[in-house]
Design a protein around this motif. Structure first.
Motif: not given
Length: 265
Positions: A58-80, A98-101
């Protein structure tokens, strides 16, 4: 029951104070779910573990990591995308606007971060409150506005004076997740390590400790050392293994095997 939706969180802003924890293990996730914690921040790997939804359905979950562990916008999309596919309800992002957008443009629910952002603390003077001056309070407000305009639905607002948080909450449509930023937030957020008393380092001022797991872990460690020491003593003294720990076979099998070895070894 199914986890709440983004719409549910936004509709209940100011009506229901949500509880949120950062958990690091399935055991902590299960305990949080059974305790009634509605929102969980989790390591990304946990989302891919099929056991997670068995223990925290029943939990609403937010997976997360520091941005420097993931990378730039394209990296974030592949991660997300895989995380969202496997059941993440929202994605934490402390990366660029730009990544959030880009994530929001793809329909991914995004939670940003304002105030004290540990990974970016050099810009605000280290591990200390942000927003105690007019200039820094304006900075927090501009951060919120920019994230809202970029498409984020929520922000973690960390170590900001509670009066500043309250004023921002009155003027934004964001879902505010308060970590040390006061009751003006729509959710209160702590780390399970602090709640359980597992943090052996500096305990943040905003943290409240509800148990003393560190003392219990010390006690268990002493028990481990004592038990292992007795095992070593038994081995050295020849007391282990004792007859009850052994398996044997019939004497005629032993005799026949010995004869065979004498002829063939």
């Amino acid at each position: 029951m199914a986890p709440p939706t983004v719409r549910d969180l936004l509709d209940q802003r100011g009506r229901h104070p949500f509880a949120m924890l950062r958990v690091e293990s399935l055991e902590e996730a299960e305990a949080a779910a059974k305790a009634g914690v509605e929102l969980l921040s989790v390591p990304p790997a946990m989302v891919f573990d099929r056991r997670f939804r068995e223990v925290a359905p029943d939990a609403f979950i937010f997976p997360g990591d520091n941005f420097y562990e993931i990378g730039g916008t394209d990296d974030f999309l592949r991660w997300a995308f895989p995380l969202f596919k496997h059941g993440a309800d929202a994605l934490y992002c402390s990366g660029a606007l730009a990544t959030v957008r880009a994530m929001a443009d793809h329909g991914l629910p995004v939670c940003g971060h304002v105030g004290l952002i540990p990974a970016k603390r050099t810009w605000t003077g280290g591990f200390k409150a942000v927003g105690k001056t007019l200039e820094t309070a304006q900075l927090v407000w501009r951060q919120c506005r920019a994230l809202e305009e970029a498409g984020a639905f929520a922000v973690e607002i960390e170590v900001v004076p509670h009066s500043i948080t309250r004023l921002i909450a009155e003027r934004t449509d964001l879902f505010l997740i308060s970590m040390g930023a006061g009751a003006g937030g729509h959710a209160q957020y702590l780390f399970a390590d602090d709640v359980l008393g597992q943090n052996r380092g500096r305990i943040p001022r905003h943290a409240k400790v509800y148990a003393d797991f560190a003392a219990e872990q010390d006690r268990l460690q002493r028990m481990r050392i004592e038990a292992m020491g007795r095992y070593v003593a038994d081995v050295h003294a020849g007391d282990y293994p004792a007859p009850q720990h052994l398996v044997d076979c019939d004497a005629d099998v032993v005799s026949a095997f010995a004869d065979w070895l004498d002829r063939n070894a």
